[in-house]
Design an enzyme around this catalytic site. Structure first.
Site, mmCIF file in Angstrom:
data_model
loop_
_atom_site.group_PDB
_atom_site.id
_atom_site.type_symbol
_atom_site.label_atom_id
_atom_site.label_comp_id
_atom_site.label_asym_id
_atom_site.label_seq_id
_atom_site.Cartn_x
_atom_site.Cartn_y
_atom_site.Cartn_z
ATOM 1 N N TYR A 227 40.405 47.293 50.272
ATOM 2 C CA TYR A 227 40.384 46.242 49.178
ATOM 3 C C TYR A 227 41.731 45.732 49.185
ATOM 4 O O TYR A 227 42.034 44.516 49.040
ATOM 5 C CB TYR A 227 39.712 46.753 47.989
ATOM 6 C CG TYR A 227 39.880 45.814 46.711
ATOM 7 C CD1 TYR A 227 38.907 44.913 46.829
ATOM 8 C CD2 TYR A 227 40.730 45.823 45.939
ATOM 9 C CE1 TYR A 227 38.653 43.858 45.572
ATOM 10 C CE2 TYR A 227 40.786 44.887 44.819
ATOM 11 C CZ TYR A 227 39.590 43.775 44.780
ATOM 12 O OH TYR A 227 39.666 42.929 43.612
ATOM 13 N N SER B 84 44.435 40.138 43.595
ATOM 14 C CA SER B 84 44.350 41.420 42.978
ATOM 15 C C SER B 84 45.546 41.999 42.680
ATOM 16 O O SER B 84 46.627 41.882 43.492
ATOM 17 C CB SER B 84 43.436 42.385 43.710
ATOM 18 O OG SER B 84 43.697 43.449 43.266
HETATM 19 N N1 LIG Z 1 36.445 42.178 37.540
HETATM 20 C C1 LIG Z 1 37.947 42.491 37.918
HETATM 21 O O1 LIG Z 1 38.481 43.074 36.925
HETATM 22 C C2 LIG Z 1 38.498 41.950 39.090
HETATM 23 C C3 LIG Z 1 39.897 42.089 39.050
HETATM 24 C C4 LIG Z 1 40.529 41.500 40.137
HETATM 25 C C5 LIG Z 1 39.834 40.875 41.198
HETATM 26 N N2 LIG Z 1 38.629 40.707 41.226
HETATM 27 C C6 LIG Z 1 37.854 39.775 42.094
HETATM 28 O O2 LIG Z 1 37.121 38.861 41.453
HETATM 29 C C7 LIG Z 1 36.047 38.513 42.149
HETATM 30 C C8 LIG Z 1 34.808 38.811 41.581
HETATM 31 O O3 LIG Z 1 34.736 39.995 41.030
HETATM 32 P P1 LIG Z 1 33.547 40.199 40.074
HETATM 33 O O4 LIG Z 1 33.955 41.225 39.193
HETATM 34 O O5 LIG Z 1 32.963 39.059 39.244
HETATM 35 O O6 LIG Z 1 32.435 40.762 40.941
HETATM 36 P P2 LIG Z 1 30.818 40.522 40.764
HETATM 37 O O7 LIG Z 1 30.122 42.015 41.665
HETATM 38 O O8 LIG Z 1 30.365 40.552 39.474
HETATM 39 O O9 LIG Z 1 30.651 39.387 41.633
HETATM 40 C C9 LIG Z 1 30.685 39.000 42.934
HETATM 41 C C10 LIG Z 1 29.564 38.218 43.339
HETATM 42 O O10 LIG Z 1 29.627 37.993 44.676
HETATM 43 C C11 LIG Z 1 28.567 38.048 45.255
HETATM 44 N N3 LIG Z 1 28.679 38.005 46.641
HETATM 45 C C12 LIG Z 1 28.723 39.582 47.309
HETATM 46 N N4 LIG Z 1 28.772 39.194 48.523
HETATM 47 C C13 LIG Z 1 28.707 38.156 49.001
HETATM 48 C C14 LIG Z 1 28.457 37.357 50.069
HETATM 49 N N5 LIG Z 1 28.777 37.811 51.442
HETATM 50 N N6 LIG Z 1 28.423 36.013 50.123
HETATM 51 C C15 LIG Z 1 28.035 35.268 48.961
HETATM 52 N N7 LIG Z 1 28.321 35.984 47.676
HETATM 53 C C16 LIG Z 1 28.488 37.332 47.624
HETATM 54 C C17 LIG Z 1 27.682 38.901 44.544
HETATM 55 O O11 LIG Z 1 26.302 38.870 44.881
HETATM 56 C C18 LIG Z 1 28.256 38.708 43.185
HETATM 57 O O12 LIG Z 1 27.355 37.890 42.412
HETATM 58 C C19 LIG Z 1 36.169 39.442 43.574
HETATM 59 O O13 LIG Z 1 36.873 38.839 44.598
HETATM 60 C C20 LIG Z 1 37.055 40.701 42.839
HETATM 61 O O14 LIG Z 1 37.876 41.309 44.050
HETATM 62 C C21 LIG Z 1 37.913 40.971 39.879
#
Ligand SMILES: NC(=O)c1ccc[n+]([C@@H]2O[C@H](COP(=O)([O-])OP(=O)(O)OC[C@H]3O[C@@H](n4cnc5c(N)ncnc54)[C@H](O)[C@@H]3O)[C@@H](O)[C@H]2O)c1
Length: 271
Positions: free
Chosen positions: A165, A152
């Site tokens: 985070y 991130s």
């Molecule tokens: N969306 C963004 O802008 C962004 C930016 C930087 C980093 N990220 C990172 O990308 C990754 C995904 O983000 P996203 O936006 O798709 O989030 P999201 O919430 O849409 O997806 C995360 C998924 O992980 C699952 N999950 C949560 N806890 C869990 C566990 N203990 N075991 C198994 N599954 C679990 C959830 O059910 C969900 O489906 C994360 O690590 C987030 O920090 C996202």
């Protein structure tokens, strides 16, 4: 035909495959000819995603699995190997911020609940470390495989309101380098570990802090865009190219890297 970037036929696990980012990557992997394993803690997310991937004409299986439960993942690993005999790719996309661990504008760090800090760091650090150990062992033993962690922008310089985070994702950066060293030196050059570092993409987790109810940008959004040379948020599909590249033979000499996909955010001082 030039197939340097081909990942056809590879078995890919996507943790958090039911979520926004993991789902988009899972769909791309299917379109590139991979067999995809969706892991997610939410059953409905798993079922919906697997159905969607199958409707695209791909081969997909899913498991309700907690990335913090090593024993459960070992059982899942056995089932995956029973079905498809190998694991070539691991994308660690389970994670994200949590409401309690995000400070409000009014709160200071002294208002933060330690239990929320622990939860968010556990999921965002150990929630990638444990799958790397459980599924990475298969790659190490077979002498080939590609792991991609998700970092991130909060690891580069301090971003307000998200202490836990940020700490956890910074841990992901050094763990990515450490594991690349460990697997490369002890299990051969074909086991590679990298991370992608998404900039700002509007997703379910951050929509409220970036977009007002009337659709206009929040003050936070405006600050982000002022520091983004491309002057826009990313489209989630813009992560697909780097994922395919890192998983393919085109990246055969690339391990231990953390690659920003951020419209220039990380390289611009804002001045
Ligand atoms: N969306 C963004 O802008 C962004 C930016 C930087 C980093 N990220 C990172 O990308 C990754 C995904 O983000 P996203 O936006 O798709 O989030 P999201 O919430 O849409 O997806 C995360 C998924 O992980 C699952 N999950 C949560 N806890 C869990 C566990 N203990 N075991 C198994 N599954 C679990 C959830 O059910 C969900 O489906 C994360 O690590 C987030 O920090 C996202």
């Amino acid at each position: 035909m030039n197939d340097t970037f081909s990942i056809k036929g590879k078995v890919a696990i996507v943790t958090g495959g039911g979520g926004v980012l993991g789902g988009s990557i899972a769909k791309h992997l299917i379109s590139a000819g991979c067999k995809v394993v969706v892991l997610d803690i939410r059953e409905e997310n798993v079922n919906d995603r697997v159905e969607e991937l199958k409707q695209m004409g791909g081969e997909a299986i899913g498991f309700v699995s907690n990335v913090l439960d090593v024993e459960e993942m070992k059982e899942t690993r056995k089932k995956i190997l029973d079905s498809w005999r190998t694991i070539d790719i691991l994308i660690n996309a389970a994670g994200g911020n949590m409401p309690g661990a995000t400070l409000t504008e009014e709160q200071t760090v002294f208002d933060m609940k330690i239990s929320d800090f622990e939860k968010v760091t556990d999921l965002n650090l150990n929630g990638s470390v444990y799958p790397c150990i459980v599924f990475g062992e298969v790659m190490a033993n077979q002498g080939k495989g590609s792991i991609i962690n998700v970092s991130s922008m909060s690891t580069l310089s301090a971003i307000t309101r998200v202490p836990g985070y940020s700490v956890a994702k910074s841990g992901i950066d050094i763990f990515t380098k450490w594991l690349a060293m460990e697997l490369g030196t002890k299990f051969g050059e074909k086991v590679r570990v990298n991370a992608i570092s998404p900039g700002f993409f509007v997703g379910d987790q951050n929509r409220k802090v970036l977009i007002n109810e009337d659709g206009s940008y929040t003050e936070r959004s405006k600050k982000v865009l002022a520091r983004t040379p491309m002057k826009r948020f990313g489209d989630i599909n813009e992560l697909n190219g780097i994922v395919q590249f890192l998983c393919s033979d085109a990246a055969s000499f690339i391990t231990g890297t953390i690659i920003p996909v951020d419209g220039g955010f990380s390289s611009f001082s804002g001045v």
